[in-house]
Write a protein that holds these residues in place. Structure first.
Motif, PDB file in Angstrom:
ATOM      1  N   PRO A  28      66.361  11.317 -39.605  1.00  0.00           N
ATOM      2  CA  PRO A  28      64.906  11.270 -39.812  1.00  0.00           C
ATOM      3  C   PRO A  28      64.105  11.358 -38.515  1.00  0.00           C
ATOM      4  N   VAL A  29      64.663  10.884 -37.415  1.00  0.00           N
ATOM      5  CA  VAL A  29      63.981  10.990 -36.121  1.00  0.00           C
ATOM      6  C   VAL A  29      63.861  12.462 -35.726  1.00  0.00           C
ATOM      7  N   ALA A  30      64.937  13.212 -35.900  1.00  0.00           N
ATOM      8  CA  ALA A  30      64.927  14.639 -35.568  1.00  0.00           C
ATOM      9  C   ALA A  30      63.937  15.398 -36.454  1.00  0.00           C
ATOM     10  N   ARG A  31      63.937  15.092 -37.736  1.00  0.00           N
ATOM     11  CA  ARG A  31      62.989  15.753 -38.655  1.00  0.00           C
ATOM     12  C   ARG A  31      61.555  15.466 -38.226  1.00  0.00           C
ATOM     13  N   ALA A  32      61.281  14.222 -37.889  1.00  0.00           N
ATOM     14  CA  ALA A  32      59.919  13.837 -37.488  1.00  0.00           C
ATOM     15  C   ALA A  32      59.502  14.550 -36.210  1.00  0.00           C
ATOM     16  N   LEU A  33      60.405  14.691 -35.256  1.00  0.00           N
ATOM     17  CA  LEU A  33      60.071  15.388 -34.015  1.00  0.00           C
ATOM     18  C   LEU A  33      59.716  16.849 -34.287  1.00  0.00           C
ATOM     19  N   VAL A  34      60.524  17.516 -35.097  1.00  0.00           N
ATOM     20  CA  VAL A  34      60.253  18.920 -35.415  1.00  0.00           C
ATOM     21  C   VAL A  34      58.927  19.050 -36.162  1.00  0.00           C
ATOM     22  N   ARG A  35      58.715  18.196 -37.151  1.00  0.00           N
ATOM     23  CA  ARG A  35      57.459  18.230 -37.929  1.00  0.00           C
ATOM     24  C   ARG A  35      56.256  18.026 -37.019  1.00  0.00           C
ATOM     25  N   THR A  36      56.325  17.035 -36.146  1.00  0.00           N
ATOM     26  CA  THR A  36      55.214  16.733 -35.241  1.00  0.00           C
ATOM     27  C   THR A  36      54.984  17.864 -34.252  1.00  0.00           C
ATOM     28  N   ALA A  37      56.055  18.413 -33.697  1.00  0.00           N
ATOM     29  CA  ALA A  37      55.921  19.504 -32.731  1.00  0.00           C
ATOM     30  C   ALA A  37      55.228  20.701 -33.367  1.00  0.00           C
ATOM     31  N   LEU A  38      55.647  21.074 -34.555  1.00  0.00           N
ATOM     32  CA  LEU A  38      55.059  22.237 -35.209  1.00  0.00           C
ATOM     33  C   LEU A  38      53.618  21.974 -35.647  1.00  0.00           C
ATOM     34  N   ALA A  39      53.326  20.754 -36.085  1.00  0.00           N
ATOM     35  CA  ALA A  39      51.971  20.430 -36.554  1.00  0.00           C
ATOM     36  C   ALA A  39      50.989  20.265 -35.400  1.00  0.00           C
ATOM     37  N   GLU A  40      51.405  19.580 -34.350  1.00  0.00           N
ATOM     38  CA  GLU A  40      50.500  19.304 -33.240  1.00  0.00           C
ATOM     39  C   GLU A  40      50.036  20.573 -32.544  1.00  0.00           C
ATOM     40  N   LEU A  41      50.924  21.536 -32.456  1.00  0.00           N
ATOM     41  CA  LEU A  41      50.568  22.775 -31.791  1.00  0.00           C
ATOM     42  C   LEU A  41      50.110  23.842 -32.767  1.00  0.00           C
ATOM     43  N   GLU A  42      49.998  23.456 -34.038  1.00  0.00           N
ATOM     44  CA  GLU A  42      49.623  24.394 -35.096  1.00  0.00           C
ATOM     45  C   GLU A  42      50.469  25.647 -34.993  1.00  0.00           C
ATOM     46  N   HIS A  43      51.759  25.408 -34.751  1.00  0.00           N
ATOM     47  CA  HIS A  43      52.696  26.516 -34.646  1.00  0.00           C
ATOM     48  C   HIS A  43      52.897  27.115 -36.026  1.00  0.00           C
ATOM     49  N   SER A  44      53.182  28.388 -36.068  1.00  0.00           N
ATOM     50  CA  SER A  44      53.198  29.056 -37.354  1.00  0.00           C
ATOM     51  C   SER A  44      54.595  29.315 -37.923  1.00  0.00           C
ATOM     52  N   ALA A  45      55.622  28.655 -37.408  1.00  0.00           N
ATOM     53  CA  ALA A  45      56.937  28.730 -38.051  1.00  0.00           C
ATOM     54  C   ALA A  45      56.898  27.801 -39.268  1.00  0.00           C
ATOM     55  N   ASP A  46      57.745  28.061 -40.234  1.00  0.00           N
ATOM     56  CA  ASP A  46      57.777  27.266 -41.464  1.00  0.00           C
ATOM     57  C   ASP A  46      58.318  25.865 -41.175  1.00  0.00           C
TER      58      ASP A  46
END
Length: 150
Positions: A28-46
């Protein structure tokens, strides 16, 4: 390799590297890091696919490698998408990550679908040796704006 490579050595626009415990708590820590990284930078990968595949890589590293030393998660956001790597201490290649398996997984078994998901949902995936074991990785492309959820 599954699908075309985005680039052999792309330059990262942002990256994170974190040591995770060699326990199920790392997932869950890894999932949260990926989710936060993609959301914070409004990255457009799924983001949902990135979280799922990251969870599979981390769970495999925890379950199939020995020792109690940490595993390492590396997330790179690239202009062309994202790449996620999980480093573990076992130099042995991961099962059938880059080649199809004969037959379908047993529908009654709880295990055996992680690498299949990674092959099917990533634009490319693979593994490489490291000084301390191996890195297993996948890439996801940028999702076109018209296909992104609102």
């Amino acid at each position: 390799m599954n699908g075309p490579a985005l680039q052999d050595h792309p330059s990262a626009s942002a990256s994170w590297r974190i040591a995770l415990p060699h326990t199920a708590a790392a997932v869950p820590v890894a999932r949260a890091l990926v989710r936060t990284a993609l959301a914070e930078l409004e990255h457009s990968a799924d983001s949902d696919t990135a979280e799922l595949l990251t969870a599979e890589l981390v769970a495999n590293a925890v379950e199939h490698t020995g020792g109690d030393g940490p595993i390492e998660l590396v997330v790179e956001l690239l202009p062309s998408g994202c790449q996620v790597e999980v480093h573990d201490p076992d130099p042995a290649p991961p099962g059938d990550l880059t080649r199809p398996v004969a037959g379908e997984p047993d529908p009654w078994q709880e295990h055996g679908r992680g690498l299949l998901l990674i092959r099917a949902l990533s634009s490319s995936c693979g593994h490489r040796p490291t000084d301390s074991g191996k890195a297993v990785w996948f890439r996801l492309p940028v999702v076109p704006a018209q296909r992104r959820p609102a």
